[in-house]
Design an enzyme around this catalytic site. Structure first.
Site, short mmCIF file in Angstrom:
data_model
loop_
_atom_site.label_atom_id
_atom_site.label_comp_id
_atom_site.label_asym_id
_atom_site.label_seq_id
_atom_site.Cartn_x
_atom_site.Cartn_y
_atom_site.Cartn_z
N GLU A 145 -6.52 4.79 8.09
CA GLU A 145 -6.37 6.22 7.77
C GLU A 145 -7.65 6.79 7.18
O GLU A 145 -7.99 7.95 7.39
CB GLU A 145 -5.15 6.41 6.85
CG GLU A 145 -3.86 6.21 7.64
CD GLU A 145 -2.71 5.59 6.88
OE1 GLU A 145 -2.70 5.62 5.64
OE2 GLU A 145 -1.79 5.05 7.55
N ASN A 198 0.87 -1.17 0.00
CA ASN A 198 0.00 0.00 0.00
C ASN A 198 0.91 1.22 0.00
O ASN A 198 1.53 1.53 1.02
CB ASN A 198 -0.89 -0.03 1.26
CG ASN A 198 -1.69 1.24 1.44
OD1 ASN A 198 -1.76 2.08 0.54
ND2 ASN A 198 -2.30 1.40 2.61
N GLU A 237 -4.85 -4.64 10.87
CA GLU A 237 -3.81 -3.63 11.05
C GLU A 237 -4.04 -2.89 12.36
O GLU A 237 -4.86 -1.95 12.40
CB GLU A 237 -3.84 -2.62 9.89
CG GLU A 237 -3.63 -3.25 8.53
CD GLU A 237 -3.08 -2.24 7.52
OE1 GLU A 237 -2.12 -2.59 6.84
OE2 GLU A 237 -3.57 -1.11 7.45
N LYS A 265 0.09 4.27 -0.17
CA LYS A 265 -0.52 5.46 0.45
C LYS A 265 -0.31 6.67 -0.48
O LYS A 265 -0.31 6.49 -1.69
CB LYS A 265 0.03 5.67 1.86
CG LYS A 265 -0.09 4.38 2.71
CD LYS A 265 0.16 4.58 4.16
CE LYS A 265 0.00 3.24 4.89
NZ LYS A 265 0.16 3.36 6.33
N HIS A 279 -9.36 1.27 5.32
CA HIS A 279 -8.04 1.44 5.95
C HIS A 279 -8.17 2.37 7.15
O HIS A 279 -8.99 3.29 7.14
CB HIS A 279 -7.05 2.01 4.93
CG HIS A 279 -5.63 1.97 5.43
ND1 HIS A 279 -5.14 2.93 6.29
CD2 HIS A 279 -4.65 1.07 5.25
CE1 HIS A 279 -3.88 2.61 6.60
NE2 HIS A 279 -3.56 1.49 5.98
N SER A 320 4.02 -1.92 10.19
CA SER A 320 5.48 -1.99 10.31
C SER A 320 6.06 -3.34 9.90
O SER A 320 7.02 -3.81 10.51
CB SER A 320 5.92 -1.61 11.73
OG SER A 320 5.51 -0.28 12.03
N GLY A 374 3.15 2.51 10.76
CA GLY A 374 4.09 3.60 10.55
C GLY A 374 4.85 4.00 11.80
O GLY A 374 5.50 5.03 11.84
P1 13P Z 1 3.46 0.58 7.56
O1 13P Z 1 3.94 -0.72 6.95
O2 13P Z 1 4.16 1.78 7.00
O3 13P Z 1 3.41 0.53 9.05
O4 13P Z 1 1.92 0.75 7.06
C1 13P Z 1 1.04 -0.28 7.26
C2 13P Z 1 -0.22 0.02 6.54
O5 13P Z 1 -1.00 0.85 6.95
C3 13P Z 1 -0.49 -0.72 5.28
O6 13P Z 1 -1.79 -0.52 4.84
#
Ligand code: 13P
Length: 249
Positions: A97, A9, A165, A11, A95, A211, A171
């Site tokens: 976010e 992903n 997640e 983002k 997601h 992560s 992150g």
């Molecule tokens: P990270 O791998 O950067 O922690 O992000 C995870 C994520 O939100 C994937 O959708």
């Protein structure tokens, strides 16, 4: 047996030219991988150019979000028809976010999930608890209702993927331990079994995200109920994402 799915992903990262450069190098580096599925979800602007590079390869294309209507006066939104036309076969929905920065509810996410499956897109439904929810012992309640409400009305013969997640691991560099993630994955599979029956529950892939890196992917993928990874930061560099795709070798 569930075939592992390793998904990136991106983002809100990468311009069109950066995406094309990554895609060209990446397809070459993973061309011999057949025992696991590979998916990349770039930002909307890069979908079509990247699809021309992925076409005919073993790398699938997905979007990071969509609206549930086919077309119309929905300024700023992208429809399932547009995603299919741009070469997508998957779409990430719900997601954290989207839930926490853009205020998406389970009800809205459910409409998107239903629209995705009815248009032949495979939804990757994300669920996950906030740190305070975990600390208050609410993890199973939160992820259980995100799963149940997100999948309301979906039939057992539609294909979908779940991604667990934990928000506190996204992150932040803090990965859930394999055992802690497995506990939630096992719970999600039991819940899927209640909702859709055990045969369907055994066939659904449940990815872990938060992560994931080349250094921790092997431990996570060794767990019975972890069937893949949804990777943010470490999917942005060809070298680290190729290592993750090749976990366990
Ligand atoms: P990270 O791998 O950067 O922690 O992000 C995870 C994520 O939100 C994937 O959708």
């Amino acid at each position: 047996m569930r075939k592992p799915l390793i998904a990136g992903n991106w983002k809100m990262n990468k311009t069109v030219s950066e995406s094309i450069e990554f895609a060209r190098d990446f397809v070459k580096a993973v061309s011999n991988v057949t025992d696991r599925d590979i998916l990349i979800c770039p930002p909307f602007t890069s979908l079509y150019p990247v699809s021309e590079i992925f076409n005919g390869t073993n790398v699938r294309l997905g979007a990071q979000n969509m609206y549930f209507e086919e077309k119309g006066a929905f300024t700023g939104e992208i429809s399932p028809l547009m995603l299919k036309d741009a070469g997508c076969s998957f779409v990430i929905l719900g997601h954290s976010e989207r839930r926490h920065i853009f205020g998406e509810s389970n009800e809205l996410i459910n409409k998107k999930v239903l629209s995705a499956v009815s248009h032949g897109l495979v939804p990757v439904l994300c669920v996950g608890e906030l740190l305070e929810e975990r600390e208050e012992g609410k993890t199973f309640d939160v992820v259980g209702s995100q799963l149940e409400e997100g999948l309301k009305g979906v039939s057992a013969d539609s294909e979908f993927v779940i991604a667990y997640e934990p928000v506190w691991a996204i992150g932040t560099g803090k990965t859930a331990t394999p055992e802690l993630a497995e506990e939630v994955h096992r719970f999600l599979r039991e819940k899927l079994s209640e909702l859709f029956g055990s045969k369907k529950a055994e066939s659904v892939r449940i990815l872990y995200g938060g992560s994931v890196k080349p250094e921790n992917v092997d431990g996570l993928m060794a767990m019975n109920n972890i069937d893949g990874a949804l990777v943010g930061g470490a999917s942005l560099k060809v070298e680290s994402f190729v290592k993750i795709v090749n976990f366990g070798r």
